[in-house]
Design a protein around this motif. Structure first.
Motif, PDB file in Angstrom:
ATOM      1  N   GLY A 124     -21.921 -29.524  -8.268  1.00 27.41           N
ATOM      2  CA  GLY A 124     -20.415 -29.684  -8.114  1.00 27.41           C
ATOM      3  C   GLY A 124     -19.624 -28.635  -9.031  1.00 27.41           C
ATOM      4  N   ARG A 125     -20.339 -28.154 -10.002  1.00 25.10           N
ATOM      5  CA  ARG A 125     -19.457 -27.338 -10.988  1.00 25.10           C
ATOM      6  C   ARG A 125     -19.509 -26.068 -10.543  1.00 25.10           C
ATOM      7  NH1 ARG A 125     -20.801 -29.719 -17.242  1.00 25.10           N
ATOM      8  NH2 ARG A 125     -21.334 -31.949 -16.343  1.00 25.10           N
ATOM      9  N   GLN A 126     -18.534 -25.142 -10.966  1.00 28.40           N
ATOM     10  CA  GLN A 126     -18.148 -23.723 -10.824  1.00 28.40           C
ATOM     11  C   GLN A 126     -18.551 -22.874 -12.104  1.00 28.40           C
ATOM     12  OE1 GLN A 126     -14.996 -23.033  -8.226  1.00 28.40           O
ATOM     13  NE2 GLN A 126     -14.445 -21.027  -9.301  1.00 28.40           N
ATOM     14  N   LEU A 127     -19.068 -21.904 -12.169  1.00 35.82           N
ATOM     15  CA  LEU A 127     -19.391 -21.177 -13.491  1.00 35.82           C
ATOM     16  C   LEU A 127     -18.422 -20.023 -13.863  1.00 35.82           C
ATOM     17  CD1 LEU A 127     -23.295 -21.541 -13.896  1.00 35.82           C
ATOM     18  CD2 LEU A 127     -21.075 -22.922 -14.886  1.00 35.82           C
ATOM     19  N   TRP A 128     -17.692 -19.271 -12.578  1.00 36.65           N
ATOM     20  CA  TRP A 128     -17.360 -18.342 -12.509  1.00 36.65           C
ATOM     21  C   TRP A 128     -16.228 -18.308 -11.485  1.00 36.65           C
ATOM     22  CZ3 TRP A 128     -17.413 -14.659  -8.533  1.00 36.65           C
ATOM     23  CH2 TRP A 128     -18.326 -14.868  -7.541  1.00 36.65           C
ATOM     24  N   ASP A 129     -15.077 -17.428 -11.409  1.00 37.86           N
ATOM     25  CA  ASP A 129     -13.946 -17.860 -10.779  1.00 37.86           C
ATOM     26  C   ASP A 129     -13.773 -16.449  -9.822  1.00 37.86           C
ATOM     27  OD1 ASP A 129     -11.271 -17.778  -9.584  1.00 37.86           O
ATOM     28  OD2 ASP A 129     -10.275 -18.095 -11.378  1.00 37.86           O
ATOM     29  N   ALA A 130     -14.188 -16.700  -8.423  1.00 34.40           N
ATOM     30  CA  ALA A 130     -13.806 -15.352  -7.566  1.00 34.40           C
ATOM     31  C   ALA A 130     -12.649 -14.834  -7.461  1.00 34.40           C
ATOM     32  CB  ALA A 130     -14.545 -15.725  -6.534  1.00 34.40           C
ATOM     33  N   SER A 131     -11.570 -15.475  -7.913  1.00 37.51           N
ATOM     34  CA  SER A 131     -10.222 -15.101  -7.732  1.00 37.51           C
ATOM     35  C   SER A 131      -9.935 -13.670  -8.349  1.00 37.51           C
ATOM     36  CB  SER A 131      -9.205 -16.134  -7.878  1.00 37.51           C
ATOM     37  OG  SER A 131      -8.943 -16.335  -9.217  1.00 37.51           O
ATOM     38  N   LEU A 132     -10.810 -13.620  -9.501  1.00 34.53           N
ATOM     39  CA  LEU A 132     -10.806 -12.361 -10.315  1.00 34.53           C
ATOM     40  C   LEU A 132     -11.596 -11.017  -9.976  1.00 34.53           C
ATOM     41  CD1 LEU A 132     -11.290 -14.385 -13.593  1.00 34.53           C
ATOM     42  CD2 LEU A 132      -9.288 -13.595 -12.872  1.00 34.53           C
ATOM     43  N   VAL A 133     -12.387 -11.143  -8.778  1.00 33.58           N
ATOM     44  CA  VAL A 133     -12.677 -10.214  -8.289  1.00 33.58           C
ATOM     45  C   VAL A 133     -11.969  -9.316  -7.402  1.00 33.58           C
ATOM     46  CG1 VAL A 133     -14.768  -9.581  -6.769  1.00 33.58           C
ATOM     47  CG2 VAL A 133     -15.113 -11.438  -8.340  1.00 33.58           C
ATOM     48  N   ASP A 134     -11.844  -8.079  -7.418  1.00 36.50           N
ATOM     49  CA  ASP A 134     -11.054  -7.044  -6.624  1.00 36.50           C
ATOM     50  C   ASP A 134     -11.906  -6.077  -6.044  1.00 36.50           C
ATOM     51  OD1 ASP A 134     -11.595  -5.229  -8.216  1.00 36.50           O
ATOM     52  OD2 ASP A 134      -9.483  -4.916  -9.121  1.00 36.50           O
ATOM     53  N   SER A 135     -13.051  -6.363  -5.766  1.00 38.04           N
ATOM     54  CA  SER A 135     -13.832  -5.245  -5.140  1.00 38.04           C
ATOM     55  C   SER A 135     -14.084  -5.695  -3.741  1.00 38.04           C
ATOM     56  CB  SER A 135     -15.518  -5.037  -5.791  1.00 38.04           C
ATOM     57  OG  SER A 135     -16.007  -6.303  -5.718  1.00 38.04           O
ATOM     58  N   ARG A 136     -15.000  -4.871  -2.695  1.00 43.12           N
ATOM     59  CA  ARG A 136     -15.234  -5.434  -1.680  1.00 43.12           C
ATOM     60  C   ARG A 136     -16.573  -6.255  -1.720  1.00 43.12           C
ATOM     61  NH1 ARG A 136     -13.246  -0.310  -0.936  1.00 43.12           N
ATOM     62  NH2 ARG A 136     -11.980   0.113   0.969  1.00 43.12           N
ATOM     63  N   VAL A 137     -16.678  -7.292  -0.967  1.00 42.48           N
ATOM     64  CA  VAL A 137     -17.703  -8.257  -1.351  1.00 42.48           C
ATOM     65  C   VAL A 137     -18.313  -8.740   0.061  1.00 42.48           C
ATOM     66  CG1 VAL A 137     -18.104 -10.675  -1.815  1.00 42.48           C
ATOM     67  CG2 VAL A 137     -16.247  -9.295  -3.288  1.00 42.48           C
ATOM     68  N   LEU A 138     -19.630  -8.532   0.051  1.00 42.42           N
ATOM     69  CA  LEU A 138     -20.533  -9.100   1.229  1.00 42.42           C
ATOM     70  C   LEU A 138     -21.187 -10.258   0.881  1.00 42.42           C
ATOM     71  CD1 LEU A 138     -22.045  -8.620   3.848  1.00 42.42           C
ATOM     72  CD2 LEU A 138     -23.410  -6.921   2.672  1.00 42.42           C
ATOM     73  N   ILE A 139     -20.941 -11.265   1.479  1.00 39.22           N
ATOM     74  CA  ILE A 139     -21.712 -12.579   1.152  1.00 39.22           C
ATOM     75  C   ILE A 139     -22.989 -12.772   2.367  1.00 39.22           C
ATOM     76  CG2 ILE A 139     -21.652 -15.120   1.008  1.00 39.22           C
ATOM     77  CD1 ILE A 139     -18.201 -14.494   0.639  1.00 39.22           C
ATOM     78  N   ILE A 140     -24.239 -12.765   2.026  1.00 41.06           N
ATOM     79  CA  ILE A 140     -25.048 -13.087   2.686  1.00 41.06           C
ATOM     80  C   ILE A 140     -25.852 -14.429   2.744  1.00 41.06           C
ATOM     81  CG2 ILE A 140     -27.358 -11.974   3.388  1.00 41.06           C
ATOM     82  CD1 ILE A 140     -26.691  -9.309   2.847  1.00 41.06           C
ATOM     83  N   GLY A 141     -26.071 -15.020   3.726  1.00 39.76           N
ATOM     84  CA  GLY A 141     -26.743 -16.432   3.544  1.00 39.76           C
ATOM     85  C   GLY A 141     -28.070 -16.335   4.734  1.00 39.76           C
ATOM     86  N   THR A 142     -28.917 -17.051   4.736  1.00 39.76           N
ATOM     87  CA  THR A 142     -29.886 -16.864   5.597  1.00 39.76           C
ATOM     88  C   THR A 142     -30.053 -18.237   6.212  1.00 39.76           C
ATOM     89  OG1 THR A 142     -31.804 -16.905   3.997  1.00 39.76           O
ATOM     90  CG2 THR A 142     -31.165 -15.101   4.655  1.00 39.76           C
ATOM     91  N   GLU A 143     -30.520 -18.444   7.377  1.00 44.27           N
ATOM     92  CA  GLU A 143     -30.428 -20.035   7.941  1.00 44.27           C
ATOM     93  C   GLU A 143     -31.466 -20.845   7.385  1.00 44.27           C
ATOM     94  OE1 GLU A 143     -30.524 -21.760  12.268  1.00 44.27           O
ATOM     95  OE2 GLU A 143     -30.893 -19.669  12.287  1.00 44.27           O
ATOM     96  N   ARG A 144     -32.616 -20.206   6.999  1.00 43.84           N
ATOM     97  CA  ARG A 144     -33.752 -21.169   6.322  1.00 43.84           C
ATOM     98  C   ARG A 144     -33.679 -21.151   4.900  1.00 43.84           C
ATOM     99  NH1 ARG A 144     -36.896 -23.359  10.181  1.00 43.84           N
ATOM    100  NH2 ARG A 144     -36.776 -22.496  12.234  1.00 43.84           N
ATOM    101  N   ASP A 145     -32.668 -20.909   4.068  1.00 42.50           N
ATOM    102  CA  ASP A 145     -32.567 -20.683   2.718  1.00 42.50           C
ATOM    103  C   ASP A 145     -32.536 -22.104   2.444  1.00 42.50           C
ATOM    104  OD1 ASP A 145     -32.404 -19.691   0.048  1.00 42.50           O
ATOM    105  OD2 ASP A 145     -30.150 -19.850   0.217  1.00 42.50           O
ATOM    106  N   PHE A 146     -33.444 -22.536   1.254  1.00 49.12           N
ATOM    107  CA  PHE A 146     -33.152 -23.670   0.475  1.00 49.12           C
ATOM    108  C   PHE A 146     -32.664 -23.779  -0.601  1.00 49.12           C
ATOM    109  CE2 PHE A 146     -36.801 -20.652  -1.253  1.00 49.12           C
ATOM    110  CZ  PHE A 146     -36.517 -21.118  -2.501  1.00 49.12           C
ATOM    111  N   TRP A 147     -31.911 -22.556  -1.079  1.00 52.62           N
ATOM    112  CA  TRP A 147     -31.379 -22.650  -2.324  1.00 52.62           C
ATOM    113  C   TRP A 147     -29.772 -22.652  -2.402  1.00 52.62           C
ATOM    114  CZ3 TRP A 147     -33.338 -23.098  -7.067  1.00 52.62           C
ATOM    115  CH2 TRP A 147     -32.369 -22.663  -8.070  1.00 52.62           C
ATOM    116  N   SER A 148     -29.229 -21.815  -1.518  1.00 51.61           N
ATOM    117  CA  SER A 148     -27.756 -21.820  -1.283  1.00 51.61           C
ATOM    118  C   SER A 148     -27.428 -22.732  -0.115  1.00 51.61           C
ATOM    119  CB  SER A 148     -27.134 -20.379  -1.124  1.00 51.61           C
ATOM    120  OG  SER A 148     -27.694 -19.884   0.053  1.00 51.61           O
TER     121      SER A 148
END
Length: 356
Positions: free
Chosen positions: A279-303
């Motif tokens: 439940g903790r967050q290590l960094w703040d995405a509101s500070l990012v100003d680039s283009r961002v691609l978030i990729i997940g996979t359906e059978r991922d065990f990590w994210s």
């Protein structure tokens, strides 16, 4: 690391991965070392095609918590090199090893007993390593901004760096990475072996140690379990699996001194991951100003889906946000067979990083 040792390591790694020919041009590789802080030497590999486009954004690939850069991204078998695929798309690609991994300087504590020190190489240290490599690439390529692609722990390292240095990053790809939004994680969260049973909510330093030994067999348990067919070769080319294990072991010159052979990886990334998983967050995405691609996979065990959703919500200043879930794909989709999600993954990344 001395100059002579650097040269010997670079030669050894280049022998592992000679120049190859792929559709579109000849792929060339150059191994080198970049100076980090306090005398740390950081291994990087440059991968480029002779058809590289001068205006294509350079890409830095960031490995995860256990297997270092070359083994993760540049295997000498068909469909084993994400770096070559991206180079063939026109980009100059760089692979790095964070301190404590692969051919970069290892903390001296990694030569001591595992229980003598706290978990080594937590995220702030890796972010400093990324900063040194990014500056090297910017000068070498004469560009203001580069693209980052981070796999699993590499994704949160890359996001953390981009939040501190937004003016250096044009495109950020975060692939199967933890971020926040949930305090539940069946594998590494509350109630797992990473939690100190005497102090709930605290990382189990005593059990995990400063670093870990990883045998080749340990690389395939989670991968095999996420492949939904009995014949794993239908999903993952055995040649890729063999090359992955061989390169991981070859990344540590002490691997053969243990039985079975095993490579070392710092445990700091596991501690950071445990806290994000609970439940903790290590960094703040509101500070990012680039283009961002978030990729997940359906059978991922990590994210988790909550990581992707919360990250997208927090990216309030990103120039563009794309979020993609690849159906049926595993955590290791860039190393799986093309028809099992790899082609889709590479297509999403190349199309995104090629955008302006």
């Amino acid at each position: 690391m001395s100059g002579a040792m650097q040269a010997a390591v670079a030669l050894f790694v280049m022998l592992l991965m000679p120049a190859t020919t792929v559709s579109g041009g000849n792929i060339e590789r150059e191994d080198m070392f970049v100076d980090g802080e306090h005398g740390i030497s950081l291994f990087i590999r440059e991968v480029r095609a002779d058809t590289a486009e001068g205006d294509a954004v350079p890409i830095l690939l960031l490995h995860g918590a256990r297997v270092p850069g070359v083994a993760s991204f540049d295997l000498p078998v068909p469909n084993g090199s994400l770096a070559a695929d991206l180079a063939n798309a026109g980009h100059v690609v760089y692979i790095m090893d964070a301190r404590g991994y692969g051919f970069s300087t290892r903390p001296p504590e990694m030569s001591e007993a595992r229980d003598e020190n706290p978990p080594l190489v937590r995220s702030p240290a890796v972010v400093k390593d990324i900063a040194a490599v990014v500056e090297f690439i910017r000068k070498r390529q004469s560009v203001e901004r580069i693209a980052l692609l981070g796999w699993a722990t590499g994704g949160h390292w890359g996001g953390y760096y981009a939040s501190l240095h937004p003016d250096r990053i044009s495109h950020l790809v975060i692939y199967n990475s933890l971020y926040g939004g949930s305090d539940e994680h069946s594998l590494i969260g509350h109630g797992s072996g990473l939690e100190d049973s005497d102090r709930p909510g605290r990382f189990n330093t005593a059990a995990v140690g400063a670093y870990r030994f990883n045998a080749a067999s340990s690389l395939f348990g989670s991968w095999d379990r996420s492949i939904p067919v009995e014949d794993k070769s239908a999903w993952r080319d055995p040649a890729v699996a063999d090359a992955y294990a061989e390169a991981a072991l070859a990344s540590d010159d002490t691997a053969g001194t243990r039985e079975p052979p095993s490579f070392r990886a710092p445990s700091g990334a596991l501690e950071d991951s445990f806290y994000m998983a609970t439940g903790r967050q290590l960094w703040d995405a509101s500070l990012v100003d680039s283009r961002v691609l978030i990729i997940g996979t359906e059978r991922d065990f990590w994210s988790r889906s909550a990581d992707r959703e919360t990250l997208a919500q927090h990216l309030v200043h990103a120039k563009e946000i794309r979020s993609v879930l690849i159906p049926e794909a595993t955590h290791y989709v860039h190393l799986d067979r093309p028809e099992r999600g790899r082609d889709r993954f590479i297509g999403e990344v190349t199309e995104f990083i090629g955008s302006e």
